[in-house]
Motif scaffolding. Sequence first.
Motif, PDB file in Angstrom:
ATOM      1  N   GLY A  77      21.002  36.175  53.540  1.00  0.00           N
ATOM      2  CA  GLY A  77      21.412  35.424  52.355  1.00  0.00           C
ATOM      3  C   GLY A  77      22.927  35.307  52.248  1.00  0.00           C
ATOM      4  N   ASP A  78      23.634  36.379  52.601  1.00  0.00           N
ATOM      5  CA  ASP A  78      25.091  36.400  52.400  1.00  0.00           C
ATOM      6  C   ASP A  78      25.855  35.474  53.354  1.00  0.00           C
ATOM      7  N   THR A  79      25.248  35.116  54.494  1.00  0.00           N
ATOM      8  CA  THR A  79      25.922  34.147  55.376  1.00  0.00           C
ATOM      9  C   THR A  79      25.399  32.730  55.089  1.00  0.00           C
ATOM     10  N   TYR A  80      24.099  32.611  54.921  1.00  0.00           N
ATOM     11  CA  TYR A  80      23.523  31.274  54.707  1.00  0.00           C
ATOM     12  C   TYR A  80      24.021  30.648  53.402  1.00  0.00           C
ATOM     13  N   ILE A  81      24.281  31.481  52.400  1.00  0.00           N
ATOM     14  CA  ILE A  81      24.754  30.915  51.124  1.00  0.00           C
ATOM     15  C   ILE A  81      26.152  30.311  51.300  1.00  0.00           C
ATOM     16  N   ARG A  94      23.030  14.272  45.690  1.00  0.00           N
ATOM     17  CA  ARG A  94      22.467  14.129  44.344  1.00  0.00           C
ATOM     18  C   ARG A  94      21.308  15.123  44.153  1.00  0.00           C
ATOM     19  N   ILE A  95      20.541  15.297  45.252  1.00  0.00           N
ATOM     20  CA  ILE A  95      19.336  16.148  45.209  1.00  0.00           C
ATOM     21  C   ILE A  95      19.358  17.092  46.410  1.00  0.00           C
ATOM     22  N   ILE A  96      18.976  18.342  46.217  1.00  0.00           N
ATOM     23  CA  ILE A  96      18.821  19.272  47.346  1.00  0.00           C
ATOM     24  C   ILE A  96      17.382  19.785  47.340  1.00  0.00           C
ATOM     25  N   LEU A  97      16.695  19.622  48.480  1.00  0.00           N
ATOM     26  CA  LEU A  97      15.311  20.079  48.613  1.00  0.00           C
ATOM     27  C   LEU A  97      15.242  21.276  49.550  1.00  0.00           C
ATOM     28  N   MET A  98      14.588  22.331  49.110  1.00  0.00           N
ATOM     29  CA  MET A  98      14.349  23.493  49.977  1.00  0.00           C
ATOM     30  C   MET A  98      12.868  23.835  49.904  1.00  0.00           C
ATOM     31  N   GLY A  99      12.387  24.583  50.893  1.00  0.00           N
ATOM     32  CA  GLY A  99      10.983  25.007  50.893  1.00  0.00           C
ATOM     33  C   GLY A  99      10.792  26.192  49.957  1.00  0.00           C
ATOM     34  N   GLN A 100       9.589  26.305  49.395  1.00  0.00           N
ATOM     35  CA  GLN A 100       9.255  27.500  48.602  1.00  0.00           C
ATOM     36  C   GLN A 100       8.812  28.567  49.610  1.00  0.00           C
ATOM     37  N   THR A 101       9.759  28.968  50.435  1.00  0.00           N
ATOM     38  CA  THR A 101       9.498  29.940  51.499  1.00  0.00           C
ATOM     39  C   THR A 101      10.321  31.185  51.177  1.00  0.00           C
ATOM     40  N   SER A 102      10.227  32.200  52.009  1.00  0.00           N
ATOM     41  CA  SER A 102      11.029  33.392  51.694  1.00  0.00           C
ATOM     42  C   SER A 102      12.522  33.049  51.747  1.00  0.00           C
ATOM     43  N   ILE A 103      12.907  32.127  52.641  1.00  0.00           N
ATOM     44  CA  ILE A 103      14.318  31.724  52.702  1.00  0.00           C
ATOM     45  C   ILE A 103      14.687  30.884  51.471  1.00  0.00           C
ATOM     46  N   GLY A 104      13.883  29.873  51.169  1.00  0.00           N
ATOM     47  CA  GLY A 104      14.174  29.004  50.026  1.00  0.00           C
ATOM     48  C   GLY A 104      14.202  29.770  48.712  1.00  0.00           C
ATOM     49  N   ARG A 105      13.280  30.713  48.576  1.00  0.00           N
ATOM     50  CA  ARG A 105      13.213  31.489  47.338  1.00  0.00           C
ATOM     51  C   ARG A 105      14.458  32.346  47.149  1.00  0.00           C
ATOM     52  N   LEU A 107      17.553  31.632  48.789  1.00  0.00           N
ATOM     53  CA  LEU A 107      18.785  30.836  48.867  1.00  0.00           C
ATOM     54  C   LEU A 107      18.971  29.898  47.663  1.00  0.00           C
ATOM     55  N   ALA A 108      17.892  29.276  47.217  1.00  0.00           N
ATOM     56  CA  ALA A 108      18.015  28.246  46.174  1.00  0.00           C
ATOM     57  C   ALA A 108      18.622  28.783  44.865  1.00  0.00           C
ATOM     58  N   PRO A 109      18.163  29.928  44.345  1.00  0.00           N
ATOM     59  CA  PRO A 109      18.777  30.407  43.099  1.00  0.00           C
ATOM     60  C   PRO A 109      20.252  30.760  43.267  1.00  0.00           C
ATOM     61  N   ARG A 110      20.602  31.335  44.437  1.00  0.00           N
ATOM     62  CA  ARG A 110      22.019  31.667  44.672  1.00  0.00           C
ATOM     63  C   ARG A 110      22.855  30.390  44.675  1.00  0.00           C
ATOM     64  N   LEU A 111      22.303  29.360  45.339  1.00  0.00           N
ATOM     65  CA  LEU A 111      23.049  28.106  45.452  1.00  0.00           C
ATOM     66  C   LEU A 111      23.201  27.448  44.078  1.00  0.00           C
ATOM     67  N   ALA A 112      22.113  27.429  43.320  1.00  0.00           N
ATOM     68  CA  ALA A 112      22.166  26.818  41.983  1.00  0.00           C
ATOM     69  C   ALA A 112      23.210  27.531  41.130  1.00  0.00           C
ATOM     70  N   PRO A 156      24.301  18.958  41.560  1.00  0.00           N
ATOM     71  CA  PRO A 156      23.118  18.367  42.165  1.00  0.00           C
ATOM     72  C   PRO A 156      21.832  18.947  41.559  1.00  0.00           C
ATOM     73  N   GLN A 157      20.762  18.190  41.718  1.00  0.00           N
ATOM     74  CA  GLN A 157      19.464  18.655  41.222  1.00  0.00           C
ATOM     75  C   GLN A 157      18.793  19.408  42.378  1.00  0.00           C
ATOM     76  N   ILE A 158      18.498  20.674  42.148  1.00  0.00           N
ATOM     77  CA  ILE A 158      17.954  21.496  43.246  1.00  0.00           C
ATOM     78  C   ILE A 158      16.513  21.885  42.943  1.00  0.00           C
ATOM     79  N   VAL A 159      15.651  21.747  43.967  1.00  0.00           N
ATOM     80  CA  VAL A 159      14.257  22.171  43.797  1.00  0.00           C
ATOM     81  C   VAL A 159      13.781  22.881  45.069  1.00  0.00           C
TER      82      VAL A 159
END
Length: 333
Positions: A77-81, A94-105, A107-112, A156-159
Motif C-alpha cells: 500500500g505504501d508504494t502503490y499509493i 474525472r472518474i477512477i475505477l478500481m476492483g473490489q479486490t484486496s488491492i482495491g479495498r 488502495l481506494a480509501p487511501r487515494l480518496a 475525481p469520483q472514485i469507486v
Amino acid sequence: MADYKGVLVYGELIDGKLLSITTELLGCGRSLANELKEDLLCALASDTVSEAPKEAIAFGADKVYTIEDASLKEYQGDTYIQVAEKLAKDISPRIILMGQTSIGRDLAPRLAFRLRTGLSTDCIDLSIEPQTQLLQQTKPVYGGNAQAIFACHVMPQIVTIRAKAMSPIEQDDSRKGEIIPTKIEIDTSAIRTKIVEKVKEEVTGIKLEDAPVIVSGGRGIGSPEPFKTTLKELADILHGAVGASRPPADHGWVPEATHVGLTGKIVAPDIYIAIAISGASQHMAGCSGSKTLIAINKDPEANIFREAKFGVVGRYEEVVPALTNKLKELLAK
Ligand SMILES: Cc1cc2nc3c(=O)[nH]c(=O)nc-3n(C[C@H](O)[C@H](O)[C@H](O)COP(=O)(O)OP(=O)(O)OC[C@H]3O[C@@H](n4cnc5c(N)ncnc54)[C@H](O)[C@@H]3O)c2cc1C
C-alpha cells in the motif's frame, strides 16, 4: 482548478497478464467514457508490465500509463499509493475505477483521502446522470437487502467495483491506443509493512469464480460427505465446481474458499444450483448475478424459490441423484 477529464481504470496484473477484474473494469469504463465522449485511461504499475498494456488496449483502453519499478513487484500500500496519487494529480481523471479486490479495498480509501474526495465501494452498477454528468454509483446496502445510489460532487469520483458485476468488451487485438511509459519517483523509506509469507489458495479442479456451473450446498446437506459425493458428481457431469453457503464452511464441511456470499466469494456463473440453501440475503449477495438460478429445497416456502428461475421441491437425497442420472443419460446420447 484542474480540468477533470477521462475515466481511469486502475489495473491489476499477475505475471504480465491482466486479471479478469481489470478487463471487467475496462468494459465498464469503456461505456462510461463513450457516454462522456472522453478517453478511457488505464494505469498499470508493476516491476514489469510485459504485454499487459497491449491487452488493456485490446479490451478498450485509449491510453495506458505504465509505471515500472522494482519496488512495485509485490503489492505494498505504501508504494502503490504514491503511484496512484501522483498519477491522479498529473492526469486529473474525472472518474477512477478500481476492483473490489484486496488491492482495491486497500488502495481506494487511501487515494480518496489523499485527493480529498469521496469513495463508493463494492458498486454493482454505474451510469452517467445526463444533466449533471455525475457518476451514479449503485451498491448493495443493509446486507444486500436494498440498493443505494450515490453521487459525489467532488472530483475525481472514485469507486470500487464488485467482481463479475460488469462485463468486458470483446478483446480486439487490432484496436489502436497509446502506451505512455511514466516515471514516478517512489520513496521506499515510506514502506511500513513487510510481506512475511505468501500462501497460495489450494484449488483442485475449476476455480469457483471461473466455473460456468456451480452446484452449491447449504446447511440442509447435513454433513461433509454429500459435498464430496452427491454434489461433486452433479458438478463433474456439468463441468462445474462445488460451492456452499456459509454454515457448511463454518462447520468445516467444505473449504472456506468455496463459501459464496456477502462474506465469501461473489460468483456469476451461467447456472447456479442451490441445494438445501434457504436463500438468505447474505447468500444471495454472492450469487444473484448468476444467469440461471435453480433451487432444490424440501421447503416450498423457502425464500430461494422467490429468486430461482427453476425450482424442485423435494429432499435433495432423492432429487439430486435422479437429476444426475437423467443428465448422464441425456449426455450419453
Ligand atoms: C454479517 C453476516 C454475513 C453473512 N454472510 C454470509 C455469506 O457470505 N454467505 C452465506 O451463505 N451466509 C452468510 N450469512 C448467513 C446467512 O444469514 C444465513 O444464515 C445462511 O446463508 C443460511 O445458510 P443456509 O441457507 O445453508 O442454511 P439454512 O438457512 O439453515 O437453510 C437450510 C435449507 O435447507 C433446506 N433443507 C434441509 N434439509 C433438506 C433436504 N434434505 N433436502 C432439501 N432441502 C433441505 C431447508 O428447507 C432450508 O431451506 C451471513 C450472516 C451475517 C449476519
